[in-house]
Design a protein around this motif. Structure first.
Motif, short mmCIF file in Angstrom:
data_model
loop_
_atom_site.label_atom_id
_atom_site.label_comp_id
_atom_site.label_asym_id
_atom_site.label_seq_id
_atom_site.Cartn_x
_atom_site.Cartn_y
_atom_site.Cartn_z
N LYS A 126 -21.44 -6.04 -1.99
CA LYS A 126 -21.32 -4.81 -2.46
C LYS A 126 -20.51 -4.12 -1.44
N PHE A 127 -19.46 -3.52 -1.44
CA PHE A 127 -18.90 -2.66 -0.53
C PHE A 127 -19.80 -1.39 -0.27
N SER A 128 -19.54 -0.72 1.10
CA SER A 128 -20.46 0.29 1.28
C SER A 128 -19.89 1.60 0.40
N GLU A 129 -18.54 1.47 0.15
CA GLU A 129 -18.07 2.57 -0.69
C GLU A 129 -16.78 1.86 -1.51
N PRO A 130 -16.30 2.68 -2.77
CA PRO A 130 -15.50 1.64 -3.43
C PRO A 130 -13.98 1.95 -2.74
N PHE A 131 -13.26 0.83 -3.07
CA PHE A 131 -11.86 0.88 -2.82
C PHE A 131 -11.09 1.71 -3.84
N ARG A 132 -10.03 2.18 -3.60
CA ARG A 132 -9.03 2.88 -4.71
C ARG A 132 -8.68 1.97 -5.69
N GLY A 133 -8.32 0.63 -5.18
CA GLY A 133 -7.87 -0.48 -6.17
C GLY A 133 -8.27 -1.73 -5.63
N VAL A 134 -8.25 -2.78 -6.49
CA VAL A 134 -8.86 -3.97 -5.92
C VAL A 134 -8.13 -4.36 -4.43
N PRO A 135 -8.90 -4.57 -3.56
CA PRO A 135 -8.53 -5.16 -2.19
C PRO A 135 -8.43 -6.79 -2.20
N ALA A 136 -7.93 -6.70 -0.93
CA ALA A 136 -7.40 -8.25 -0.53
C ALA A 136 -8.66 -8.74 0.09
N ALA B 194 -10.09 6.20 -1.08
CA ALA B 194 -9.83 7.31 -1.44
C ALA B 194 -9.69 8.40 -0.02
N HIS B 195 -8.85 9.50 -0.46
CA HIS B 195 -8.75 10.54 0.65
C HIS B 195 -9.23 11.78 0.03
N PHE C 54 0.99 -1.19 -0.05
CA PHE C 54 0.00 -0.11 -0.16
C PHE C 54 0.97 1.04 0.01
N LEU C 55 0.42 2.26 -0.74
CA LEU C 55 1.11 3.46 -0.64
C LEU C 55 1.01 4.06 0.75
N THR C 56 1.07 5.52 0.77
CA THR C 56 0.69 6.18 1.85
C THR C 56 -0.53 6.69 2.38
N HIS C 57 -1.59 6.14 1.29
CA HIS C 57 -2.97 6.42 1.42
C HIS C 57 -3.46 5.62 2.46
N PRO C 58 -4.67 6.30 2.67
CA PRO C 58 -5.50 5.73 4.06
C PRO C 58 -5.95 4.21 3.58
N ILE C 59 -5.92 3.16 4.51
CA ILE C 59 -6.18 1.82 4.23
C ILE C 59 -7.61 1.71 4.82
#
Length: 116
Positions: free
Chosen positions: A42-52, A108-109, A4-9
């Motif tokens: 369905k996730f409550s909000e989308p992830f930035r990329g495909v999650p584990a 996303a942030h 993961f980059l420095t983005h929120p997880i």
């Protein structure tokens, strides 16, 4: 390894009833041979990329007169959601099943830039 980059997880979890085939004589309870059940989450909000995404059986109600044969896995994982897949075969009889899941990935942030 997923880095993961420095983005929120973000971590999202759930517990999903997949079927209750004993109630209506469904195929997992009355059938034999290869059988499969799927459920879209369905996730409550989308992830930035495909999650584990990890899944596990949180409840099973199974006939013990025969061997218990089963697998639970994920399919079609995207930033928006995924499918839970449950399979059994031969003469194994499942009355009902519930699956717990956890998704972990970048989110996303508000400071993210959307540069085309």
């Amino acid at each position: 390894m997923k880095r993961f980059l420095t983005h929120p997880i973000g971590i999202e979890q759930g517990d999903v009833p997949l079927f209750a085939d004993f109630e209506n004589d469904g195929p997992m309870w009355t059938g034999s041979g290869p059988r499969e059940a799927r459920k879209r989450v369905k996730f409550s909000e989308p992830f930035r990329g495909v999650p584990a995404v990890q899944v596990s059986i949180s409840l099973w109600d199974v006939d013990t007169a025969t061997a218990v044969r089963a697998e639970v896995l994920t399919d079609r994982i995207s930033t928006e959601g995924f499918e839970i897949v449950f399979r059994t075969w031969l003469d194994t009889r499942f009355a009902r099943l519930r699956v717990a899941w956890t998704a972990i990935g970048e989110i996303a942030h508000e400071d993210d830039w959307d540069i085309p």
